[in-house]
Design an enzyme around this catalytic site. Sequence first.
Site, PDB file in Angstrom:
ATOM      1  N   GLY A  87       0.842  -1.202   0.000  1.00  0.00           N
ATOM      2  CA  GLY A  87       0.000   0.000   0.000  1.00  0.00           C
ATOM      3  C   GLY A  87       0.873   1.246   0.000  1.00  0.00           C
ATOM      4  N   ASP A 110       2.490  -1.583  -4.512  1.00  0.00           N
ATOM      5  CA  ASP A 110       1.079  -1.254  -4.704  1.00  0.00           C
ATOM      6  C   ASP A 110       0.627  -1.885  -6.013  1.00  0.00           C
ATOM      7  OD1 ASP A 110      -0.614   1.410  -3.334  1.00  0.00           O
ATOM      8  OD2 ASP A 110      -1.466   0.371  -5.076  1.00  0.00           O
ATOM      9  N   VAL A 112      -2.895  -0.969   3.440  1.00  0.00           N
ATOM     10  CA  VAL A 112      -3.894  -0.778   2.375  1.00  0.00           C
ATOM     11  C   VAL A 112      -5.125  -0.079   2.941  1.00  0.00           C
ATOM     12  CG1 VAL A 112      -3.056  -2.792   1.091  1.00  0.00           C
ATOM     13  CG2 VAL A 112      -4.967  -3.053   2.688  1.00  0.00           C
ATOM     14  N   PRO A 118     -11.843   1.077   3.605  1.00  0.00           N
ATOM     15  CA  PRO A 118     -12.964   2.021   3.537  1.00  0.00           C
ATOM     16  C   PRO A 118     -14.244   1.449   4.150  1.00  0.00           C
ATOM     17  CG  PRO A 118     -12.645   0.945   1.413  1.00  0.00           C
ATOM     18  CD  PRO A 118     -11.532   0.469   2.307  1.00  0.00           C
ATOM     19  N   SER A 166      -2.632  -0.435   8.703  1.00  0.00           N
ATOM     20  CA  SER A 166      -3.978   0.089   8.425  1.00  0.00           C
ATOM     21  C   SER A 166      -4.782   0.150   9.718  1.00  0.00           C
ATOM     22  CB  SER A 166      -4.728  -0.840   7.459  1.00  0.00           C
ATOM     23  OG  SER A 166      -4.069  -0.931   6.228  1.00  0.00           O
ATOM     24  N   CYS A 224     -10.493   9.401   7.523  1.00  0.00           N
ATOM     25  CA  CYS A 224     -10.453   8.557   8.732  1.00  0.00           C
ATOM     26  C   CYS A 224     -11.631   8.721   9.692  1.00  0.00           C
ATOM     27  CB  CYS A 224      -9.169   8.832   9.490  1.00  0.00           C
ATOM     28  SG  CYS A 224      -7.720   8.297   8.585  1.00  0.00           S
ATOM     29  N   ARG A 281     -10.759  13.369   0.307  1.00  0.00           N
ATOM     30  CA  ARG A 281     -11.722  12.358   0.757  1.00  0.00           C
ATOM     31  C   ARG A 281     -12.607  12.900   1.883  1.00  0.00           C
ATOM     32  NH1 ARG A 281      -7.684   7.310   1.518  1.00  0.00           N
ATOM     33  NH2 ARG A 281      -6.292   9.026   2.090  1.00  0.00           N
ATOM     34  N   ARG A 287     -14.072  28.463   7.930  1.00  0.00           N
ATOM     35  CA  ARG A 287     -12.910  28.108   8.751  1.00  0.00           C
ATOM     36  C   ARG A 287     -12.522  29.201   9.733  1.00  0.00           C
ATOM     37  NH1 ARG A 287     -11.434  22.720   8.471  1.00  0.00           N
ATOM     38  NH2 ARG A 287     -11.931  21.940   6.410  1.00  0.00           N
TER      39      ARG A 287
HETATM   40  P1  NAD Z   1      -4.801   5.027   0.424  1.00  0.00           P
HETATM   41  O1  NAD Z   1      -6.047   4.692  -0.289  1.00  0.00           O
HETATM   42  O2  NAD Z   1      -4.133   6.352   0.194  1.00  0.00           O
HETATM   43  O3  NAD Z   1      -3.692   3.915   0.085  1.00  0.00           O
HETATM   44  C1  NAD Z   1      -3.935   2.541   0.099  1.00  0.00           C
HETATM   45  C2  NAD Z   1      -3.183   1.905  -1.078  1.00  0.00           C
HETATM   46  O4  NAD Z   1      -3.268   0.484  -0.957  1.00  0.00           O
HETATM   47  C3  NAD Z   1      -3.758   2.257  -2.446  1.00  0.00           C
HETATM   48  O5  NAD Z   1      -2.767   2.883  -3.234  1.00  0.00           O
HETATM   49  C4  NAD Z   1      -4.187   0.887  -3.030  1.00  0.00           C
HETATM   50  O6  NAD Z   1      -3.964   0.779  -4.418  1.00  0.00           O
HETATM   51  C5  NAD Z   1      -3.295  -0.065  -2.259  1.00  0.00           C
HETATM   52  N1  NAD Z   1      -3.791  -1.450  -2.214  1.00  0.00           N
HETATM   53  C6  NAD Z   1      -5.033  -1.889  -1.884  1.00  0.00           C
HETATM   54  N2  NAD Z   1      -5.065  -3.246  -1.916  1.00  0.00           N
HETATM   55  C7  NAD Z   1      -3.826  -3.667  -2.269  1.00  0.00           C
HETATM   56  C8  NAD Z   1      -3.229  -4.944  -2.450  1.00  0.00           C
HETATM   57  N3  NAD Z   1      -3.940  -6.067  -2.261  1.00  0.00           N
HETATM   58  N4  NAD Z   1      -1.945  -5.027  -2.832  1.00  0.00           N
HETATM   59  C9  NAD Z   1      -1.220  -3.883  -3.019  1.00  0.00           C
HETATM   60  N5  NAD Z   1      -1.723  -2.646  -2.849  1.00  0.00           N
HETATM   61  C10 NAD Z   1      -3.008  -2.536  -2.465  1.00  0.00           C
HETATM   62  O7  NAD Z   1      -5.096   4.821   1.967  1.00  0.00           O
HETATM   63  P2  NAD Z   1      -4.380   5.547   3.215  1.00  0.00           P
HETATM   64  O8  NAD Z   1      -4.970   6.886   3.439  1.00  0.00           O
HETATM   65  O9  NAD Z   1      -2.903   5.398   3.079  1.00  0.00           O
HETATM   66  O10 NAD Z   1      -4.887   4.623   4.406  1.00  0.00           O
HETATM   67  C11 NAD Z   1      -4.403   3.317   4.589  1.00  0.00           C
HETATM   68  C12 NAD Z   1      -4.823   2.823   5.963  1.00  0.00           C
HETATM   69  O11 NAD Z   1      -4.214   3.638   6.967  1.00  0.00           O
HETATM   70  C13 NAD Z   1      -6.329   2.871   6.233  1.00  0.00           C
HETATM   71  O12 NAD Z   1      -6.683   1.770   7.018  1.00  0.00           O
HETATM   72  C14 NAD Z   1      -6.493   4.161   7.026  1.00  0.00           C
HETATM   73  O13 NAD Z   1      -7.604   4.112   7.881  1.00  0.00           O
HETATM   74  C15 NAD Z   1      -5.218   4.190   7.831  1.00  0.00           C
HETATM   75  N6  NAD Z   1      -4.785   5.529   8.251  1.00  0.00           N
HETATM   76  C16 NAD Z   1      -4.879   6.594   7.395  1.00  0.00           C
HETATM   77  C17 NAD Z   1      -4.439   7.859   7.795  1.00  0.00           C
HETATM   78  C18 NAD Z   1      -4.547   9.043   6.883  1.00  0.00           C
HETATM   79  O14 NAD Z   1      -4.345  10.160   7.360  1.00  0.00           O
HETATM   80  N7  NAD Z   1      -4.838   8.881   5.618  1.00  0.00           N
HETATM   81  C19 NAD Z   1      -3.878   8.024   9.067  1.00  0.00           C
HETATM   82  C20 NAD Z   1      -3.783   6.913   9.896  1.00  0.00           C
HETATM   83  C21 NAD Z   1      -4.237   5.679   9.477  1.00  0.00           C
HETATM   84  C1  UDX Z   2      -6.867  12.226  11.606  1.00  0.00           C
HETATM   85  C2  UDX Z   2      -6.203  12.130  12.989  1.00  0.00           C
HETATM   86  O1  UDX Z   2      -5.932  13.444  13.486  1.00  0.00           O
HETATM   87  C3  UDX Z   2      -4.921  11.342  12.889  1.00  0.00           C
HETATM   88  O2  UDX Z   2      -4.336  11.200  14.178  1.00  0.00           O
HETATM   89  C4  UDX Z   2      -5.248   9.983  12.319  1.00  0.00           C
HETATM   90  O3  UDX Z   2      -4.072   9.230  12.216  1.00  0.00           O
HETATM   91  C5  UDX Z   2      -5.915  10.117  10.968  1.00  0.00           C
HETATM   92  O4  UDX Z   2      -7.082  10.941  11.085  1.00  0.00           O
HETATM   93  P1  UDX Z   2      -6.496  13.696   9.423  1.00  0.00           P
HETATM   94  O5  UDX Z   2      -7.857  13.239   9.067  1.00  0.00           O
HETATM   95  O6  UDX Z   2      -5.400  13.516   8.447  1.00  0.00           O
HETATM   96  O7  UDX Z   2      -5.996  12.952  10.759  1.00  0.00           O
HETATM   97  O8  UDX Z   2      -6.522  15.249   9.820  1.00  0.00           O
HETATM   98  P2  UDX Z   2      -7.026  16.044  11.123  1.00  0.00           P
HETATM   99  O9  UDX Z   2      -6.027  17.081  11.415  1.00  0.00           O
HETATM  100  O10 UDX Z   2      -7.408  15.155  12.230  1.00  0.00           O
HETATM  101  O11 UDX Z   2      -8.327  16.782  10.573  1.00  0.00           O
HETATM  102  C6  UDX Z   2      -9.521  16.076  10.265  1.00  0.00           C
HETATM  103  C7  UDX Z   2     -10.626  17.055   9.948  1.00  0.00           C
HETATM  104  O12 UDX Z   2     -11.028  17.774  11.116  1.00  0.00           O
HETATM  105  C8  UDX Z   2     -10.234  18.108   8.925  1.00  0.00           C
HETATM  106  O13 UDX Z   2     -11.297  18.317   8.032  1.00  0.00           O
HETATM  107  C9  UDX Z   2      -9.983  19.332   9.773  1.00  0.00           C
HETATM  108  O14 UDX Z   2     -10.146  20.525   9.068  1.00  0.00           O
HETATM  109  C10 UDX Z   2     -11.040  19.150  10.860  1.00  0.00           C
HETATM  110  N1  UDX Z   2     -10.724  19.863  12.111  1.00  0.00           N
HETATM  111  C11 UDX Z   2      -9.601  19.540  12.831  1.00  0.00           C
HETATM  112  C12 UDX Z   2     -11.604  20.830  12.594  1.00  0.00           C
HETATM  113  O15 UDX Z   2     -12.623  21.115  11.970  1.00  0.00           O
HETATM  114  N2  UDX Z   2     -11.313  21.456  13.774  1.00  0.00           N
HETATM  115  C13 UDX Z   2     -10.207  21.165  14.513  1.00  0.00           C
HETATM  116  O16 UDX Z   2     -10.026  21.765  15.575  1.00  0.00           O
HETATM  117  C14 UDX Z   2      -9.322  20.174  14.024  1.00  0.00           C
END
Ligand code: NAD
Ligand code: UDX
Length: 463
Positions: free
Chosen positions: A10, A35, A91, A94, A132, A277, A347, A443
């Site tokens: 991923g 990926d 990965v 959702p 994940s 998230c 997203r 904001r």
């Molecule tokens: P993302 O969609 O940006 O990336 C996931 C990637 O995995 C994609 O590029 C997809 O093509 C790939 N993938 C899916 N199935 C696959 C497979 N079988 N083999 C190889 N590649 C594969 O997602 P993300 O935002 O990086 O989130 C990943 C995980 O981390 C989720 O569980 C999410 O909840 C968690 N997470 C996200 C954040 C964030 O801020 N985005 C923070 C903390 C935790």
């Molecule tokens: C969140 C968590 O903060 C992070 O720890 C986790 O790993 C992934 O999810 P993220 O979604 O990337 O991170 O951003 P974050 O800064 O938490 O903001 C999320 C949303 O809340 C945004 O739309 C932001 O604008 C909003 N927000 C944040 C507010 O409206 N008010 C605030 O005071 C803080």
Amino acid sequence: MKITKICCIGAGYVGGPTMAVIAQKCPHIQVTVVDLNVDRINAWNDPNTDNIPIYEPGLSEIVAAARGRNLFFSTNVEKAIDEAQVIFISVNTPTKTYGKGKGMAADLKYIELCARQIAKIAKENKIVVEKSTLPVRTAEAIKSILDNTGNGVQFQILSNPEFLAEGTAVTDLLDPDRILIGGDTTPEGEKAINALVEVYSSWVEKDKILTTNVWSSELSKLTANAFLAQRISSINAMSELCEKTGADVNEVARAIGMDSRIGSKFLKSSVGFGGSCFQKDILNLVYIAKSYGLSEVADYWEQVIIMNDHQKRRFSNKIVQTLYNTVADKKITFLGWAFKKDTNDTRESAAIYVADDLINEQAKISVYDPKVSRSKILSDLDYLATRSSTENENLVQAFDDAYAACNNAHAVAILTEWDEFKTYDWKKIYDSMQKPAFVFDGRNILNKKEMEAIGFVYQGIGS
Ligand code: NAD
Ligand code: UDX
């Protein structure tokens, strides 16, 4: 065990930045991020690191320094799994869009595919790390797949949730509040935990590396996101009451935030939280609670989402009401489309839902976001399936320049808190708009008095 080869499945918002930082801080470890998405991997390998698929301040420099040295991006998933001692699963997980748990449960099909692929390929013992965000007790399912479909080798499953926030991913990774590692309490489990602790301790102080059992670690991630989102919904609930009573939510947030038991962070009232998230993870938590028959627990957390949906709808309603109860054929300019500043991620951005509401009222939407393309904006709206893509194309325009986007608009709505919006020549924008010129600041980043002095009708959130 000394770790020298890591693979991460991923290459997304978590896998890419996390592995880039591990590669930077652990030059003795070869890190391969794989990926299935060929375009994404090609973008990670683009000779110009400004073109990597994820915008995060500071990330392209780290990738430029480590890529080709001990950081590799590839579509050859099998080879990377085969060679690695530790495999991170990063990965996407959702919300399910079909079947049992539709609209609530986490869709674990990508996780299961990874587990099956690891089991098929592994010829030596491996540590599998859940990076994940997963429902509590997922490690049990992964273990069952690995043990029942594998080649007789031993697997240790660790939970190592990621707490980075987008827009600050690099600084969050370099200086985390804590690293959480959950594993089996058996001697083999402890060996695996220690191996991962060693990796992180290359740059994170040992007392910030927390080790727990697997279930606590899995559940802590959902809990952290639920608590953070709950703070935003709580302050947003107060913002509506402030608007009715003459109180100012910024002042209320400041007053309560100075109480050390409450703290000042995550109290910014807004048009509503977005991102990949919060909503997904709370819905998942609600589903888990329901599945254990805990309806009060489920209802308690669901209210955070209900409040957030209300806040987005309230913002679009306010625009319509203020513009004399009709926005039909009016040009409304959105400054910002990303779900927060300093990211190109859209997203679940509040902008999508506010735009959808206003388009239903036949408004014409113009958008300027420094990091989001027109095709992304349109695909976000198409994903809602409220109307045809052709209709969205006809009603939504995107601009590369904020002044051009605001020209001749009836109203400007600020959806993302990009810093550059504060530095604009707002008098110039005012002069180019229809009168009365309205600004809806979702904001609270602009100064009400200054905007009113220019001549705007200005409405923020919660005052
Ligand atoms: P993302 O969609 O940006 O990336 C996931 C990637 O995995 C994609 O590029 C997809 O093509 C790939 N993938 C899916 N199935 C696959 C497979 N079988 N083999 C190889 N590649 C594969 O997602 P993300 O935002 O990086 O989130 C990943 C995980 O981390 C989720 O569980 C999410 O909840 C968690 N997470 C996200 C954040 C964030 O801020 N985005 C923070 C903390 C935790
Ligand atoms: C969140 C968590 O903060 C992070 O720890 C986790 O790993 C992934 O999810 P993220 O979604 O990337 O991170 O951003 P974050 O800064 O938490 O903001 C999320 C949303 O809340 C945004 O739309 C932001 O604008 C909003 N927000 C944040 C507010 O409206 N008010 C605030 O005071 C803080």
